[in-house]
Design an enzyme around this catalytic site. Sequence first.
Site, short mmCIF file in Angstrom:
data_model
loop_
_atom_site.label_atom_id
_atom_site.label_comp_id
_atom_site.label_asym_id
_atom_site.label_seq_id
_atom_site.Cartn_x
_atom_site.Cartn_y
_atom_site.Cartn_z
CG ASP A 64 -0.29 3.60 4.13
OD1 ASP A 64 -0.29 2.64 3.34
OD2 ASP A 64 -0.86 3.55 5.25
CG ASP A 109 -1.34 -1.51 7.31
OD1 ASP A 109 -2.05 -0.92 6.49
OD2 ASP A 109 -0.45 -0.94 7.98
CG HIS A 122 -3.92 -5.30 5.52
ND1 HIS A 122 -4.93 -4.62 6.16
CD2 HIS A 122 -3.34 -4.40 4.67
CE1 HIS A 122 -4.96 -3.37 5.74
NE2 HIS A 122 -4.01 -3.21 4.83
CG HIS A 146 -2.14 -0.89 1.01
ND1 HIS A 146 -2.90 -1.36 2.05
CD2 HIS A 146 -2.70 -1.39 -0.13
CE1 HIS A 146 -3.89 -2.11 1.57
NE2 HIS A 146 -3.79 -2.13 0.25
#
Length: 303
Positions: free
Chosen positions: A65, A206, A138, A63
């Site tokens: 971020d 996460d 996740h 992801h």
Amino acid sequence: MLEVCLLGTGGMMPLPYRWLTSLMLRYQGNNILIDCGEGTQVALKEKGWSPKPIDLILFTHFHADHISGLPGMFLTMGNAERTEPITIVGPQGVKKIVESLLVIAPQLPFEINYIEVTGNNQRIEFKDMHIDAFKVNHNVVCYGYSISVDRAGKFDAQRAKENEIPLKLWSRLQKGEIIEENSRVYTPDMVLGPARKGLKVTYTTDTRPCANIPLFAKDSDLFVCEGMYGDNEMFEKAKEHKHMMFREAANIAKEAEVKEMWLTHYSPSLYKPKEFEQNAKSIFPNTIVAKDGRTVDLCYDED
């Protein structure tokens, strides 16, 4: 001594007062970075540490971020005239993802090596450390990491004498060298006592709670864990997006019997995480609601 710095504590997007989650560890000249979201190199500069000596980067997942700061980080390292190879570890497909990002950072002056993590868990040997990658829960493939520094036993002169080790070899064996001399092989265990407790740091973000986390975090000196939401009313949202509550992280820390837990990866909506501190501390008292730049020097237990 193992230096640990939580460079940023934010999830999803950087904020003016909170960089995206990343962690850096330094041990005897070896440097490990875990995740590299937007702003990571700025957080490093605020800490006063350089990205140039980073040897190893571990990615939990892909992801933005957690990985979008990589091109800028690599450009800075290249401009600092780094030439030594760097190794990147991440879930399957890590090479393709990183090479796609590096279209905007071409012609770097250093080689990049890749290690793909597959399956439920995988061990990676790195210099004086070993790293256990373990799958978490996740909405994309995601791994946590436990970094361990082993510690050899004390030198035992009596043991060396009993094994008829020549005095001139004691120092080399104590440093871990294997020596062959006069048709005999001498190994470090012939002069050392039982292995002593080393150091261990576990990092996971996460994820929903899952069995792998307490299993691999067991007895960690430091457990850095996602605390996306502190308010118990956000529980359904945490489940929907596969993130974790403060109290859930605390339950894991308690089960794993870690020494200390730092919460991280806060939702942008969690303006003041410390307001919900008791939701974790009531379960695991040695919880720190961490802020950007929090640092600790982990030292071996005294014998």
